[in-house]
Design an enzyme around this catalytic site. Structure first.
Site, mmCIF file in Angstrom:
data_model
loop_
_atom_site.group_PDB
_atom_site.id
_atom_site.type_symbol
_atom_site.label_atom_id
_atom_site.label_comp_id
_atom_site.label_asym_id
_atom_site.label_seq_id
_atom_site.Cartn_x
_atom_site.Cartn_y
_atom_site.Cartn_z
ATOM 1 N N LYS A 97 -55.574 11.563 33.726
ATOM 2 C CA LYS A 97 -56.772 11.884 33.016
ATOM 3 C C LYS A 97 -56.372 12.368 31.572
ATOM 4 O O LYS A 97 -55.692 13.507 31.414
ATOM 5 C CB LYS A 97 -57.420 13.308 33.633
ATOM 6 C CG LYS A 97 -58.861 13.321 32.818
ATOM 7 C CD LYS A 97 -59.137 14.986 32.738
ATOM 8 C CE LYS A 97 -58.689 15.614 31.631
ATOM 9 N NZ LYS A 97 -59.323 15.299 30.599
ATOM 10 N N GLY A 153 -50.562 21.191 28.577
ATOM 11 C CA GLY A 153 -51.841 21.517 27.913
ATOM 12 C C GLY A 153 -51.579 23.130 27.332
ATOM 13 O O GLY A 153 -50.306 23.408 27.445
ATOM 14 N N SER A 154 -52.463 23.871 27.409
ATOM 15 C CA SER A 154 -52.434 25.220 27.009
ATOM 16 C C SER A 154 -52.026 26.232 28.258
ATOM 17 O O SER A 154 -52.381 25.585 29.301
ATOM 18 C CB SER A 154 -53.746 25.693 26.251
ATOM 19 O OG SER A 154 -54.874 25.607 27.146
ATOM 20 N N GLY A 210 -53.304 25.798 31.793
ATOM 21 C CA GLY A 210 -52.202 25.529 32.701
ATOM 22 C C GLY A 210 -52.024 26.481 33.912
ATOM 23 O O GLY A 210 -51.864 26.274 35.093
ATOM 24 N N GLU A 247 -46.520 21.954 31.691
ATOM 25 C CA GLU A 247 -45.962 22.172 30.306
ATOM 26 C C GLU A 247 -46.780 22.883 29.282
ATOM 27 O O GLU A 247 -47.838 22.169 29.370
ATOM 28 C CB GLU A 247 -45.265 20.968 29.954
ATOM 29 C CG GLU A 247 -43.913 20.466 30.715
ATOM 30 C CD GLU A 247 -42.885 21.372 30.590
ATOM 31 O OE1 GLU A 247 -42.837 22.166 29.539
ATOM 32 O OE2 GLU A 247 -41.963 21.440 31.425
ATOM 33 N N GLN A 250 -60.518 23.004 16.402
ATOM 34 C CA GLN A 250 -59.231 23.280 16.021
ATOM 35 C C GLN A 250 -59.357 23.987 14.654
ATOM 36 O O GLN A 250 -58.508 24.888 14.326
ATOM 37 C CB GLN A 250 -58.528 21.850 16.408
ATOM 38 C CG GLN A 250 -56.875 22.063 16.412
ATOM 39 C CD GLN A 250 -56.588 23.355 17.602
ATOM 40 O OE1 GLN A 250 -57.379 23.282 18.760
ATOM 41 N NE2 GLN A 250 -55.423 23.893 17.292
ATOM 42 N N GLU A 256 -50.176 31.549 19.928
ATOM 43 C CA GLU A 256 -50.075 30.116 19.642
ATOM 44 C C GLU A 256 -51.271 29.796 18.393
ATOM 45 O O GLU A 256 -52.230 29.968 19.035
ATOM 46 C CB GLU A 256 -50.007 29.217 20.757
ATOM 47 C CG GLU A 256 -49.814 27.641 20.182
ATOM 48 C CD GLU A 256 -49.508 26.878 21.469
ATOM 49 O OE1 GLU A 256 -50.511 26.890 22.320
ATOM 50 O OE2 GLU A 256 -48.920 25.740 21.318
HETATM 51 P P1 NAP Z 1 -55.965 22.113 27.185
HETATM 52 O O1 NAP Z 1 -57.227 22.362 26.359
HETATM 53 O O2 NAP Z 1 -55.274 23.163 28.132
HETATM 54 O O3 NAP Z 1 -56.213 20.612 27.898
HETATM 55 C C1 NAP Z 1 -55.161 19.789 28.334
HETATM 56 C C2 NAP Z 1 -55.565 18.998 29.381
HETATM 57 O O4 NAP Z 1 -56.192 19.663 30.340
HETATM 58 C C3 NAP Z 1 -56.833 18.004 28.790
HETATM 59 O O5 NAP Z 1 -57.019 16.757 29.376
HETATM 60 C C4 NAP Z 1 -57.946 18.766 29.182
HETATM 61 O O6 NAP Z 1 -59.156 18.066 29.340
HETATM 62 C C5 NAP Z 1 -57.517 19.213 30.672
HETATM 63 N N1 NAP Z 1 -58.242 20.470 31.317
HETATM 64 C C6 NAP Z 1 -59.089 21.371 30.648
HETATM 65 N N2 NAP Z 1 -59.448 22.117 31.508
HETATM 66 C C7 NAP Z 1 -59.303 21.855 32.734
HETATM 67 C C8 NAP Z 1 -59.513 22.100 34.069
HETATM 68 N N3 NAP Z 1 -60.099 23.304 34.445
HETATM 69 N N4 NAP Z 1 -58.646 21.586 35.143
HETATM 70 C C9 NAP Z 1 -57.879 20.429 34.910
HETATM 71 N N5 NAP Z 1 -57.693 19.938 33.539
HETATM 72 C C10 NAP Z 1 -58.349 20.678 32.756
HETATM 73 O O7 NAP Z 1 -54.658 21.671 25.867
HETATM 74 P P2 NAP Z 1 -54.912 21.021 24.580
HETATM 75 O O8 NAP Z 1 -55.893 21.544 23.754
HETATM 76 O O9 NAP Z 1 -55.386 19.341 25.008
HETATM 77 O O10 NAP Z 1 -53.468 20.722 24.061
HETATM 78 C C11 NAP Z 1 -52.855 21.641 23.176
HETATM 79 C C12 NAP Z 1 -51.995 22.608 23.995
HETATM 80 O O11 NAP Z 1 -51.057 21.697 24.854
HETATM 81 C C13 NAP Z 1 -51.083 23.415 23.090
HETATM 82 O O12 NAP Z 1 -51.135 24.643 23.754
HETATM 83 C C14 NAP Z 1 -49.730 22.792 23.170
HETATM 84 O O13 NAP Z 1 -48.777 23.772 22.872
HETATM 85 C C15 NAP Z 1 -49.647 22.390 24.403
HETATM 86 N N6 NAP Z 1 -48.716 21.152 24.665
HETATM 87 C C16 NAP Z 1 -47.390 21.511 25.481
HETATM 88 C C17 NAP Z 1 -46.462 20.680 25.533
HETATM 89 C C18 NAP Z 1 -45.199 20.816 26.211
HETATM 90 O O14 NAP Z 1 -44.563 19.943 26.616
HETATM 91 N N7 NAP Z 1 -44.785 22.261 26.537
HETATM 92 C C19 NAP Z 1 -46.661 19.305 24.673
HETATM 93 C C20 NAP Z 1 -47.839 19.089 24.246
HETATM 94 C C21 NAP Z 1 -48.826 20.102 24.112
HETATM 95 P P3 NAP Z 1 -60.305 18.073 28.107
HETATM 96 O O15 NAP Z 1 -59.736 17.310 26.865
HETATM 97 O O16 NAP Z 1 -61.381 17.380 28.811
HETATM 98 O O17 NAP Z 1 -60.647 19.531 27.720
#
Ligand code: NAP
Length: 489
Positions: free
Chosen positions: A171, A224-225, A229, A246, A327, A381
């Site tokens: 996804k 993701g966040s 997470g 992650e 954002q 962050e």
């Molecule tokens: P996010 O809002 O947490 O979303 C990440 C993914 O999770 C998206 O596909 C999102 O879908 C999905 N999601 C949202 N709610 C969910 C739920 N209840 N159950 C399952 N999945 C769900 O993060 P983002 O804004 O896309 O990405 C930015 C974040 O990722 C930042 O915090 C960044 O630091 C982190 N990140 C970490 C790494 C690492 O390796 N540590 C690498 C890259 C990014 P939708 O898009 O439909 O909301």
């Protein structure tokens, strides 16, 4: 039309279509992507289970060769994929091309794992007995990815899962679904059988949730966040699924008095403003020794001021937009909050709407100085081009500031003294440390990931990345051919 087909047609009509636009120019529509719904998860899992039964029996070296062919296709199409990535996510063409090529290298690494993947043997206490471990696939695996690395994240996660023999349902982030689909197309062209990798674009709250909760999904790999997470982790753990998350970062660079300030400023600026600060490993804090803080800030401000903002496909553009209006509001909200707290802005701080930036979501590269470690902007962050400079008087104080955030992803030290560097390397609470280089980046052959609020459940990349997608089975093989007492005395 039968009642059931009428029902399914009406369901079809109700599905949300997401318009995927270029964040540098919202009039540039990349695709209209039909979102999957929670009801699509069940048939996807059924398809994945069927595909898994075939794929697990394909010899691992042959599975690896599919990845090798996908890597070769990726390399020949790197420019085209990078252009698409820039349009979809906004980072500059050179950052995008780097992301595409890093994905190809990762596929090459895991192609090789198809030849190396295995367990180990151990001597037994018994005669004519072999003890060994088998590394086996899990079955159906869900992969959930963020928008900031729309190519690399799907590649990093699905690559090892596939070579290990699993079937994957991926996804992608709703903001950036197109690159993930391109990856699936390339794998198909490389010979991956139908159903081994399915892309299910849809909202996290709906499709993501349904995948995390599905009893036949054996493992969930999430990036993701930290907020989402931790929820994914708790829900998957309730049904004892394997899970790795992650997540976010608050990455600091420490600069000691014996550092080369030009090198340090260059590295900090590229870590803070490269990819518009939208990297989990982006440099967000600069922890400078007071002996050099003044000279360092001068250089950082000069770097920030000379960056050219615009569409990342245009020559000479150094920094693209943030990814969308939400954002943009979030980054500007952090800046406004810091201003209200009375923090001193050395440069930047505003949205840019003129010239090349009029149709996108652009924020000036921003530097706050004399920031107290407890300020919100020094703890949370931001995920945008915003750097906070904190001044300290010693390495131990720098370590206390760096470790005083709840995240633990990446950090860096610029220094000359080897003992100071090694003390920092040993004591800093992160998954990845850089010395005299920026906080960003990763390579296929070394584990990637964080601790504390940044990561849980295993590392990505290298051999460790494969471990998550496999189970070890211990085998006790008695080849004496007759009954015997197998107690150990
Ligand atoms: P996010 O809002 O947490 O979303 C990440 C993914 O999770 C998206 O596909 C999102 O879908 C999905 N999601 C949202 N709610 C969910 C739920 N209840 N159950 C399952 N999945 C769900 O993060 P983002 O804004 O896309 O990405 C930015 C974040 O990722 C930042 O915090 C960044 O630091 C982190 N990140 C970490 C790494 C690492 O390796 N540590 C690498 C890259 C990014 P939708 O898009 O439909 O909301």
């Amino acid at each position: 039309m039968s009642t059931s087909s009428a029902r399914s047609a009406s369901r079809e009509a109700q599905r949300r279509v997401v318009i995927d636009v270029n964040p540098a120019d919202t009039s540039d529509v990349i695709a209209e992507v039909r979102q999957a719904a929670a009801a699509d998860v069940e048939p996807a899992v059924a398809r994945a289970k069927a595909a898994f039964e075939q794929w697990r029996d394909v010899p691992a070296p042959e599975r690896g060769r599919v990845l090798a062919r996908a890597a070769a296709i990726t390399r020949t199409r790197a420019d085209e994929l990078a252009r698409l990535l820039t349009r979809e996510e906004g980072k500059t063409f050179s950052d995008a091309r780097g992301e595409i090529i890093r994905g190809a290298v990762l596929l090459e690494w895991y192609a090789g794992e198809g030849l190396r993947m295995g367990g180990r043997t151990r001597p037994s206490e018994m005669r004519s007995t072999l003890l060994f471990t088998l590394r086996q696939p899990l079955g159906v695996v869900a992969v959930i990815t963020p928008w900031n690395f729309p190519w690399a994240e799907p590649v990093w996660k699905a690559g090892p899962a596939i070579v290990a023999g699993n079937a994957v349902i991926l996804k992608p982030a709703s903001l950036t679904p197109v690159l993930a689909q391109r990856y699936a197309d390339i794998l198909r062209d490389a010979g991956l059988p139908e159903g081994v990798l399915q892309i299910l674009p849809g909202s996290g709250g709906e499709v993501g949730n349904a995948l995390v909760d599905h009893p036949d999904v054996r493992a969930v790999s999430f990036t993701g966040s930290s907020e989402i997470g931790s929820d994914v982790y708790a829900r998957a753990a309730r049904r004892l699924a394997k899970v790795t998350c992650e997540m976010g970062g608050k990455n600091a660079v420490v600069v000691m008095p014996d550092a080369d300030l030009d090198v340090a400023a260059n590295g900090i600026a590229s870590g803070a403003f490269g990819s518009t600060g939208q990297r989990c490993t982006a440099t967000s804090l600069c922890v400078a020794h007071r002996a050099v803080a003044g000279g360092l800030v001068e250089r950082l401000v000069a770097h920030a001021k000379k960056l050219r903002l615009g569409n990342g496909l245009e020559d000479g553009v150094d920094m693209g937009p943030v990814v969308d209006a939400h954002q943009l509001d979030s980054v500007l909200g952090h800046i406004e909050g810091a201003r209200r707290e009375g923090l001193r802005l050395a440069t930047g701080g505003r949205r840019v709407t003129d010239g090349a930036c009029e149709r996108g979501f652009f924020v000036e590269p921003t530097v706050f100085v004399d920031v107290p470690p407890s300020a919100r902007i020094a703890q949370e962050e931001v995920f945008g081009p915003v750097l906070s400079v904190i001044t300290v008087g010693s390495l131990d104080e720098a370590l206390a500031v760096t470790n005083g955030v709840r995240y633990g992803l990446s950090s860096s030290i610029y220094a000359g003294d080897a003992s100071a560097i090694m003390r920092f390397v040993e004591r800093v609470e992160v998954g990845m440390v850089h010395v005299n280089s920026p906080t960003v980046g990763g390579e296929a052959q070394i584990p990637f990931g964080g601790i504390k609020w940044s990561g849980v459940g295993g590392r990505e990349m290298a051999e460790e990345g494969l471990e998550f997608y496999t189970e070890l089975k211990s085998v006790f093989f008695d080849y004496t051919g007759h009954a015997r007492d197998s107690k150990i005395y």
